[in-house]
Scaffold this motif. Structure first.
Motif, mmCIF file in Angstrom:
data_model
loop_
_atom_site.group_PDB
_atom_site.id
_atom_site.type_symbol
_atom_site.label_atom_id
_atom_site.label_comp_id
_atom_site.label_asym_id
_atom_site.label_seq_id
_atom_site.Cartn_x
_atom_site.Cartn_y
_atom_site.Cartn_z
ATOM 1 N N GLY A 77 55.844 28.571 -16.622
ATOM 2 C CA GLY A 77 55.979 27.127 -16.440
ATOM 3 C C GLY A 77 57.250 26.594 -17.070
ATOM 4 N N ASN A 78 58.034 25.833 -16.308
ATOM 5 C CA ASN A 78 59.283 25.309 -16.860
ATOM 6 C C ASN A 78 59.036 24.051 -17.698
ATOM 7 O OD1 ASN A 78 58.883 23.268 -14.993
ATOM 8 N ND2 ASN A 78 60.512 23.937 -13.613
ATOM 9 N N CYS A 107 50.415 36.124 -11.363
ATOM 10 C CA CYS A 107 51.144 35.065 -10.645
ATOM 11 C C CYS A 107 51.092 35.277 -9.137
ATOM 12 C CB CYS A 107 52.597 35.037 -11.098
ATOM 13 S SG CYS A 107 52.823 34.535 -12.804
ATOM 14 N N ARG A 155 52.568 33.387 -5.259
ATOM 15 C CA ARG A 155 53.664 32.555 -4.759
ATOM 16 C C ARG A 155 53.283 31.080 -4.637
ATOM 17 N NH1 ARG A 155 54.060 37.078 -1.201
ATOM 18 N NH2 ARG A 155 55.811 38.431 -1.749
ATOM 19 N N GLY A 156 52.066 30.796 -4.280
ATOM 20 C CA GLY A 156 51.671 29.405 -4.072
ATOM 21 C C GLY A 156 51.175 28.692 -5.303
ATOM 22 N N ALA A 157 51.227 29.341 -6.453
ATOM 23 C CA ALA A 157 50.588 28.784 -7.652
ATOM 24 C C ALA A 157 51.337 27.584 -8.224
ATOM 25 C CB ALA A 157 50.459 29.860 -8.722
ATOM 26 N N ARG A 158 52.685 27.609 -8.171
ATOM 27 C CA ARG A 158 53.486 26.534 -8.768
ATOM 28 C C ARG A 158 53.096 26.284 -10.221
ATOM 29 N NH1 ARG A 158 58.039 25.702 -6.748
ATOM 30 N NH2 ARG A 158 58.057 23.579 -7.566
ATOM 31 N N TYR A 159 52.966 27.358 -10.980
ATOM 32 C CA TYR A 159 52.643 27.335 -12.413
ATOM 33 C C TYR A 159 51.190 26.973 -12.717
ATOM 34 C CZ TYR A 159 57.767 27.193 -12.902
ATOM 35 O OH TYR A 159 59.111 27.442 -12.824
ATOM 36 N N THR A 160 50.358 26.763 -11.707
ATOM 37 C CA THR A 160 48.947 26.457 -11.958
ATOM 38 C C THR A 160 48.212 27.746 -12.277
ATOM 39 O OG1 THR A 160 49.027 24.571 -10.451
ATOM 40 C CG2 THR A 160 46.857 25.440 -11.001
ATOM 41 N N HIS A 163 45.287 29.049 -10.085
ATOM 42 C CA HIS A 163 45.538 29.286 -8.666
ATOM 43 C C HIS A 163 45.480 30.785 -8.392
ATOM 44 C CE1 HIS A 163 47.468 28.273 -4.696
ATOM 45 N NE2 HIS A 163 47.692 29.580 -4.760
ATOM 46 N N HIS A 217 57.148 21.119 -16.026
ATOM 47 C CA HIS A 217 55.710 21.398 -15.895
ATOM 48 C C HIS A 217 54.983 21.128 -17.203
ATOM 49 C CE1 HIS A 217 51.979 23.510 -14.865
ATOM 50 N NE2 HIS A 217 52.137 24.216 -15.974
#
Length: 382
Positions: free
Chosen positions: A364-365, A126, A128-133, A136, A368
């Motif tokens: 991922g929540n 993981c 920080r900028g991934a946003r669950y992608t 990334h 997402h």
């Protein structure tokens, strides 16, 4: 599909439940939670002796030769006691990456140490900028002769402060969000250029931030083919969600039992509040959420080992939505039924609520995964 446990699975579950009942009562967990390193090395050793750590590994690698179903059974029991041990981090995540991408030599070296409880491993993926992608990856790995040099930062590395080895995802080619170009590397936790900051998640599980600054690893540290790590990451990601779904069954089972007992014990106007019909309806809602979670966990687990990427991903996404919506709603209802004491650290129900909440955010929540399901065409499409 046969949902009955085999004789071996029943024996495993009974043995594990006995061990956890003896070693992991709420007061025992409180001592573990408040101490260092935030999990019990003694319990971890006993889980190894029980054979729990060998479940998903092939027999030729020193494992049990089990599958996602066996992991689900273990996670349900571990979830029931709010286990803090690194089973998810070491066996499911890092172990899954070894199983899916590692060479025979790599598995032969590391799996026996995991199975014996000697080695804690963590997946450092993981950012920080991934946003669950999942694709990334900004961390880079550049060729330097017969070696690679890694630079980047990794966040939310479960049990990262305790790990002896990391599996690190890094980009060897392509742009930040590309699926192609992601490579996987085995990295010693004490290698030059690695720094880590440990902390506790809201539910008290240990995690860490990892920084890699000119970390040099040999070519033999490459896990799988260069630039082809995304497929293994995606599969293990879905398997980890299936494992969390199994844990959610254990969490909701204990939430229901704890809440039901509280309603029987707590009296108002001279009678147990369990006699109030509206509270009975709330208890039924928790029961329904549990049974829904059990069904979706079985579905996700059944698909977790599949190479049919779309179906496996849909099952995982559906399980995550159920965890984040119905599971969280059930935990919130339990807190309300307990009243003010439900949010105190002295009551177990508050800790179950925190675990459910954190699990909603891992991998991922719900929002997402609703988007993922919409893109994939929902569960009803062929």
């Amino acid at each position: 599909m046969d949902f009955d446990l085999t004789e071996e699975q029943s024996m495993l579950k009974d043995s594990l439940d006995r061990l956890l009942s003896d070693k992991y009562g709420f007061e025992d967990r409180e001592k573990i939670r408040k101490g260092e390193p935030g999990w019990s090395k003694d319990v971890w050793s006993q889980l190894a002796e029980l054979g729990l750590l060998m479940l998903p590994f092939a027999e030729e690698d020193g494992g049990f030769g089990g599958g996602p179903e066996d992991v689900m059974i273990a996670m349900e029991s571990l979830g029931g006691v709010l286990s803090l041990e690194p089973f998810l981090a070491t066996v499911v995540l890092a172990g899954g990456m070894l199983r899916e991408a590692g060479t025979g030599e790599q598995r032969g070296e590391l799996v026996p140490r995991i199975v014996g409880g000697e080695l804690i491993m963590a997946l450092a993926h993981c950012e920080r900028g991934a946003r669950y992608t999942l694709s990334h990856v900004e961390t880079t790995a550049k060729k330097d002769g017969d070696s690679y040099v890694l630079n980047g930062e990794k966040s939310l590395v479960l049990h990262g402060a305790d790990a002896g080895k990391f599996i690190v995802s890094a980009r060897t080619s392509g742009e930040t969000g590309d699926e192609d170009g992601i490579s996987l590397f085995l990295v010693d936790a004490d290698a030059d250029g690695i720094s880590r900051r440990g902390y506790r998640l809201q539910d008290d599980r240990p995690a860490a931030e990892i920084t890699l600054s000119d970390v040099k690893v040999p070519a033999s540290a490459l896990l799988g083919e260069e630039g082809q790590g995304y497929g293994a990451l995606a599969k293990v990601h879905d398997q980890a969600i299936a494992a969390l779904a199994g844990e959610a069954v254990g969490l909701l089972t204990r939430i229901l039992a704890t809440t039901t007992q509280y309603l029987k014990d707590r009296k108002q106007f001279g009678v147990p509040i369990a006699k109030f019909q509206v509270l009975q309806h709330d208890s039924v809602d928790i029961f329904i959420a549990l049974e829904q979670m059990r069904s979706i966990a079985m579905y996700a687990t059944a698909e977790a080992g599949s190479d049919e990427v779309a179906e496996r991903a849909r099952a995982a996404a559906a399980a995550k939505v159920m965890m984040g919506q119905e599971g969280r709603k059930a935990a919130e209802t339990a807190i309300q039924l307990h009243g003010g004491v439900g949010v105190t650290m002295e009551y177990a129900i508050s800790h179950y609520f925190k675990r459910v909440t954190v699990n909603d955010m891992l991998f991922g929540n719900a929002d997402h995964h609703i988007s993922r399901l919409a893109e994939m065409g929902s569960l009803l499409d062929p």
